[in-house]
Scaffold this active site. Structure first.
Site, PDB file in Angstrom:
ATOM      1  N   GLU A   1      18.775 -77.071  58.544  1.00 41.89           N
ATOM      2  CA  GLU A   1      18.122 -77.746  57.420  1.00 41.89           C
ATOM      3  C   GLU A   1      18.296 -79.271  57.431  1.00 41.89           C
ATOM      4  O   GLU A   1      18.745 -79.874  56.464  1.00 41.89           O
ATOM      5  CB  GLU A   1      18.619 -77.153  56.098  1.00 41.89           C
ATOM      6  CG  GLU A   1      18.342 -75.659  55.986  1.00 41.89           C
ATOM      7  CD  GLU A   1      18.918 -75.031  54.729  1.00 41.89           C
ATOM      8  OE1 GLU A   1      19.475 -75.761  53.878  1.00 41.89           O
ATOM      9  OE2 GLU A   1      18.828 -73.798  54.586  1.00 41.89           O
TER      10      GLU A   1
ATOM     11  N   GLU B   1      16.063 -65.474  58.314  1.00 44.38           N
ATOM     12  CA  GLU B   1      16.649 -65.230  56.990  1.00 44.38           C
ATOM     13  C   GLU B   1      15.616 -64.597  56.048  1.00 44.38           C
ATOM     14  O   GLU B   1      15.530 -64.942  54.868  1.00 44.38           O
ATOM     15  CB  GLU B   1      17.185 -66.539  56.385  1.00 44.38           C
ATOM     16  CG  GLU B   1      18.207 -67.251  57.251  1.00 44.38           C
ATOM     17  CD  GLU B   1      18.802 -68.496  56.596  1.00 44.38           C
ATOM     18  OE1 GLU B   1      18.666 -68.648  55.358  1.00 44.38           O
ATOM     19  OE2 GLU B   1      19.400 -69.315  57.322  1.00 44.38           O
TER      20      GLU B   1
END
EC number: 3.2.1.8
Length: 404
Positions: A153, A260
């Site tokens: 991220e 995810e």
């Protein structure tokens, strides 16, 4: 000698292949050439024996990701003082089950210990601390991990770099340096950049492609991009949009993985929402199936009982393929059908109904008709080749066609 009626024989012909063709998610994924289908887990739920039993079901899960126990705050809470206890619990569970371990993560702006976020760093000192962290953690798990999410991220929604302590102090070079350091510690493990909202074309996906090129320009190894895929029911990107986006990454010479996956909804759940969720899971997994270099899919825990969603998104939940009571939801069959497997016999949906026969002859003869999700063709198939009204016999592979 016992003689069976034509109707009975037709029924057996329809139902028996349904039973023998049934398979779990990982079994189906591997059968079509994927490396795994897996799930995340976390240490608190490992005290739940019923949960662990299903987590250890290698028919469904060929891979496990530790949700939190390998992050920086868990592994190096004090500078140069490392603890791997919780991460080792998950690693040993995966090893004992014969499941791949997808390790997560090494460098992230979140879940950092105070000594990192509040330190007085220079470029040189933070680089040294980051490299020391990566080297120690990767070395500890050397030979145990299938892959590492090296940097997690690093982007804002507009594709610019997130203003993390690493970017503030080191600049964009921290990313390729992290990859070089991880590769030096374990040359065989696969190395990924991992992020959310990069599953469809846009500024952030373009930013992630820029990161891949940056790492490659430094001569560092990057094996793949992790597409987190935290979606919302009814707003999930289409199969074609996801597949096209995956192709943009694989064109750079890297693999992709769905890392995810969960698809949340506004509570309470309804039959309509669960049906749409099934469609959304199907389209997402089908995009991976369609993409040769999409190596596998990881769901972000498999049961609503332990999902992160309700505590993060107020009023939302029911994001996983199993409900809070560990019962399969329609989403499970959506995933399985995308992988070319037959419908689950225990799903809480009606999708797992066995094939039946319908009499169409006035003379008392019968013609087998496969119901929704039933097998209707394939090499060696001798059962029903017609589908119930409203469904079409759809080619899945040379050995299996299904009423969809």
């Amino acid at each position: 000698m016992v003689y069976l009626s034509a109707r009975t024989l037709a029924l057996v012909a329809c139902v028996l292949p349904q039973l023998t063709q049934a398979s779990g998610l990982d079994t189906a994924a591997v059968a079509i050439g994927k490396v795994y289908f897996g799930t995340a887990t976390d240490n608190p739920e490992l005290t739940d024996t019923a949960y662990v039993k299903q987590l250890s079901n290698t028919d469904d899960f060929g891979q496990i990701t530790p949700g939190n126990s390998q992050k920086w705050d868990a592994t190096e809470p004090s500078q140069n003082s490392f603890t791997f206890t919780n991460g080792d619990v998950v690693a040993h569970l995966a090893e004992g089950n014969g499941q791949k371990l997808r390790c997560h993560n090494l460098v992230w702006h979140n879940q950092l210990p105070n000594w990192v976020t509040s330190g007085s760093w220079t470029n040189e000192t933070l680089l040294a601390a980051m490299k020391n962290h990566i080297t120690n953690v990767v070395t500890h798990y050397k030979g145990q991990c299938y892959a590492w999410d090296v940097v997690n991220e690093a982007l804002n929604e507009d594709g610019t770099y997130r203003d993390s302590i690493f970017y503030q102090t080191i600049g964009e070079a921290y990313i390729p340096i992290a990859f070089k350091t991880a590769a030096a510690a374990d040359p065989t493990v696969k190395l990924y950049y991992n992020d959310y909202n990069i599953e469809y074309a846009g500024a952030k996906a373009t930013g992630a492609q820029r990161i891949v090129k940056l790492i490659q320009s430094y001569g560092a190894k990057i094996d793949g991009v992790g597409l987190q895929s935290h979606f919302i029911v009814g707003s999930t990107p289409s199969q074609s949009a996801q597949a096209s986006n995956m192709a943009a990454f694989t064109a750079l010479g890297v693999d992709v993985a769905i890392t995810e996956l969960d698809i949340r909804m506004t509570l309470p759940s309804t039959d309509a929402l669960l049906a749409q969720q099934k469609t959304d899971y199907h389209s997402t997994v089908a995009a991976c199936v369609q993409t040769a270099r999409c190596v596998g899919v990881t769901i972000w825990d498999w049961t609503d009982k332990y999902s992160w969603v309700p505590s993060t998104f107020s009023g939302q939940g029911a994001a996983c393929p199993w409900d809070e009571n560990f019962q399969k939801k329609p989403a499970y069959d959506g995933i399985l059908s995308a992988l070319g497997g037959s419908a689950s016999a225990t799903s809480t949906s009606t999708a797992g109904q066995s094939a039946s026969t319908t009499s169409t002859s006035g003379s008392g003869g019968s013609t087998a008709v496969a119901q929704h999700w039933g097998q209707c063709g394939g090499q060696g198939w001798t059962g029903a080749t017609s589908c119930a009204t409203g469904y079409i016999c759809t080619f899945v592979n040379d050995w299996y066609s299904q009423c969809l």
